[in-house]
Design a protein around this motif. Structure first.
Motif, PDB file in Angstrom:
ATOM      1  N   ARG A 125     -18.876 -36.296   9.939  1.00 48.83           N
ATOM      2  CA  ARG A 125     -18.014 -36.700   8.907  1.00 48.83           C
ATOM      3  C   ARG A 125     -17.909 -38.067   8.658  1.00 48.83           C
ATOM      4  O   ARG A 125     -16.805 -38.493   7.816  1.00 48.83           O
ATOM      5  CB  ARG A 125     -16.619 -36.160   9.120  1.00 48.83           C
ATOM      6  CG  ARG A 125     -16.949 -34.385   9.146  1.00 48.83           C
ATOM      7  CD  ARG A 125     -15.638 -33.696   9.051  1.00 48.83           C
ATOM      8  NE  ARG A 125     -14.912 -33.882   7.692  1.00 48.83           N
ATOM      9  CZ  ARG A 125     -15.295 -33.370   6.404  1.00 48.83           C
ATOM     10  NH1 ARG A 125     -16.178 -32.379   6.429  1.00 48.83           N
ATOM     11  NH2 ARG A 125     -14.680 -33.768   5.338  1.00 48.83           N
ATOM     12  N   THR A 126     -18.217 -38.979   9.510  1.00 47.20           N
ATOM     13  CA  THR A 126     -17.968 -40.568   9.196  1.00 47.20           C
ATOM     14  C   THR A 126     -19.280 -41.198   9.017  1.00 47.20           C
ATOM     15  O   THR A 126     -19.759 -41.886   9.779  1.00 47.20           O
ATOM     16  CB  THR A 126     -17.169 -41.080  10.437  1.00 47.20           C
ATOM     17  OG1 THR A 126     -18.118 -40.564  11.515  1.00 47.20           O
ATOM     18  CG2 THR A 126     -15.836 -40.558  11.022  1.00 47.20           C
ATOM     19  N   SER A 159     -19.969 -43.163   6.449  1.00 50.97           N
ATOM     20  CA  SER A 159     -19.777 -44.212   5.430  1.00 50.97           C
ATOM     21  C   SER A 159     -20.968 -45.445   5.677  1.00 50.97           C
ATOM     22  O   SER A 159     -21.247 -45.963   4.599  1.00 50.97           O
ATOM     23  CB  SER A 159     -18.340 -45.022   5.575  1.00 50.97           C
ATOM     24  OG  SER A 159     -17.212 -43.893   5.262  1.00 50.97           O
ATOM     25  N   TRP A 208     -24.014 -44.212   1.782  1.00 49.86           N
ATOM     26  CA  TRP A 208     -22.976 -43.693   1.301  1.00 49.86           C
ATOM     27  C   TRP A 208     -21.804 -44.613   0.722  1.00 49.86           C
ATOM     28  O   TRP A 208     -21.144 -44.610  -0.304  1.00 49.86           O
ATOM     29  CB  TRP A 208     -21.959 -42.901   2.530  1.00 49.86           C
ATOM     30  CG  TRP A 208     -22.564 -41.685   3.006  1.00 49.86           C
ATOM     31  CD1 TRP A 208     -23.090 -41.727   3.974  1.00 49.86           C
ATOM     32  CD2 TRP A 208     -22.819 -40.539   2.248  1.00 49.86           C
ATOM     33  NE1 TRP A 208     -23.887 -40.041   4.038  1.00 49.86           N
ATOM     34  CE2 TRP A 208     -23.484 -39.407   3.003  1.00 49.86           C
ATOM     35  CE3 TRP A 208     -22.180 -40.288   0.850  1.00 49.86           C
ATOM     36  CZ2 TRP A 208     -23.771 -38.270   2.461  1.00 49.86           C
ATOM     37  CZ3 TRP A 208     -22.274 -38.773   0.495  1.00 49.86           C
ATOM     38  CH2 TRP A 208     -23.013 -37.713   1.403  1.00 49.86           C
ATOM     39  N   SER A 209     -21.726 -46.040   1.627  1.00 55.60           N
ATOM     40  CA  SER A 209     -20.706 -47.027   1.325  1.00 55.60           C
ATOM     41  C   SER A 209     -21.410 -47.633   0.023  1.00 55.60           C
ATOM     42  O   SER A 209     -22.455 -48.428   0.232  1.00 55.60           O
ATOM     43  CB  SER A 209     -20.460 -47.768   2.346  1.00 55.60           C
ATOM     44  OG  SER A 209     -19.885 -49.039   1.705  1.00 55.60           O
ATOM     45  N   GLY A 269     -25.330 -38.772  -3.480  1.00 53.66           N
ATOM     46  CA  GLY A 269     -24.580 -37.800  -2.318  1.00 53.66           C
ATOM     47  C   GLY A 269     -23.258 -37.323  -2.814  1.00 53.66           C
ATOM     48  O   GLY A 269     -22.557 -37.697  -3.711  1.00 53.66           O
ATOM     49  N   ASP A 270     -22.803 -36.379  -2.074  1.00 51.56           N
ATOM     50  CA  ASP A 270     -21.306 -35.779  -2.293  1.00 51.56           C
ATOM     51  C   ASP A 270     -20.579 -36.042  -1.154  1.00 51.56           C
ATOM     52  O   ASP A 270     -20.802 -35.331  -0.092  1.00 51.56           O
ATOM     53  CB  ASP A 270     -21.725 -34.042  -2.650  1.00 51.56           C
ATOM     54  CG  ASP A 270     -20.142 -33.758  -3.060  1.00 51.56           C
ATOM     55  OD1 ASP A 270     -19.119 -34.136  -2.505  1.00 51.56           O
ATOM     56  OD2 ASP A 270     -20.161 -32.716  -3.957  1.00 51.56           O
ATOM     57  N   TYR A 271     -19.904 -36.909  -0.990  1.00 48.68           N
ATOM     58  CA  TYR A 271     -19.384 -37.350   0.083  1.00 48.68           C
ATOM     59  C   TYR A 271     -18.302 -36.018   0.724  1.00 48.68           C
ATOM     60  O   TYR A 271     -18.017 -35.879   1.791  1.00 48.68           O
ATOM     61  CB  TYR A 271     -18.422 -38.790   0.038  1.00 48.68           C
ATOM     62  CG  TYR A 271     -17.896 -39.185   1.299  1.00 48.68           C
ATOM     63  CD1 TYR A 271     -16.502 -38.893   1.528  1.00 48.68           C
ATOM     64  CD2 TYR A 271     -18.695 -39.984   2.135  1.00 48.68           C
ATOM     65  CE1 TYR A 271     -16.107 -39.576   2.907  1.00 48.68           C
ATOM     66  CE2 TYR A 271     -18.141 -40.603   3.020  1.00 48.68           C
ATOM     67  CZ  TYR A 271     -16.912 -40.231   3.507  1.00 48.68           C
ATOM     68  OH  TYR A 271     -16.547 -40.863   4.695  1.00 48.68           O
ATOM     69  N   ASN A 295     -20.421 -33.770   2.277  1.00 50.69           N
ATOM     70  CA  ASN A 295     -21.221 -34.412   3.401  1.00 50.69           C
ATOM     71  C   ASN A 295     -22.804 -33.841   3.093  1.00 50.69           C
ATOM     72  O   ASN A 295     -23.387 -33.497   3.839  1.00 50.69           O
ATOM     73  CB  ASN A 295     -20.734 -34.114   4.742  1.00 50.69           C
ATOM     74  CG  ASN A 295     -19.774 -34.662   5.470  1.00 50.69           C
ATOM     75  OD1 ASN A 295     -19.288 -35.643   4.972  1.00 50.69           O
ATOM     76  ND2 ASN A 295     -19.646 -34.752   6.825  1.00 50.69           N
TER      77      ASN A 295
END
Length: 127
Positions: free
Chosen positions: A27-28, A30, A53-54, A72-74, A77
C-alpha cells in the motif's frame, strides 16, 4: 510479502484490444515504478511500459508506442496496460513488476533489478 497479481490476458484477433490489470498488495508504492514486461516464445523478457506512482510518469518501448497505455489507480493499488491495435508479434506472457525508483530520470527497467514480480498472464494474438 508483496504480491503482484496479473489478470486480463486471453486470445484476441489482430487489431483487437485487451486490458491487463496488476493488483499490488503493497500500500506504500509512491516511490515505486511499475512495469509491464513480456516474454515471447523463445525470446528474452523485455519491458514494454513503465509507470511511476509519484507524478504518473510513463515510458514505452518503441514497439508499442501509440498502441499501449499504462496507467494506475492508486486507490485500488492497481496498474493497467491497455493494449490496442494488437499484432501477432504482441503474443507473449505479460508480467507485472515493481521496483523502487527514487529518481525517475535515472531509473531504468532492468529485469534483474526489479524487486517484485507477478506470475504472468498469457496474451495470444491471432492473425
Amino acid at each position: 510479502q508483496v504480491q503482484l497479481v496479473e489478470s486480463g490476458g486471453g486470445l484476441v484477433q489482430a487489431g483487437g484490444s485487451l486490458r491487463l490489470s496488476c493488483a499490488a498488495s503493497l500500500r506504500t508504492f509512491s516511490w515505486y515504478a511499475m512495469a509491464w514486461f513480456r516474454q515471447a516464445p523463445g525470446k528474452g523478457r523485455e519491458c514494454v511500459a513503465a509507470f511511476r506512482w509519484s507524478g504518473g510518469s510513463t515510458r514505452y518501448a518503441d514497439s508499442v508506442k501509440g498502441r499501449f497505455t499504462i496507467s494506475g489507480d492508486y486507490a485500488k493499488n492497481t496498474v493497467y496496460l491497455q493494449m490496442n491495435s494488437l499484432k501477432p508479434e504482441d503474443t507473449a506472457v505479460y508480467y507485472c513488476a515493481a521496483d523502487y525508483a527514487a529518481s525517475w530520470s535515472s531509473w531504468s527497467a532492468e529485469e534483474d533489478d526489479m524487486d517484485y514480480w507477478g506470475k504472468g498472464t498469457l496474451v495470444t494474438v491471432s492473425s
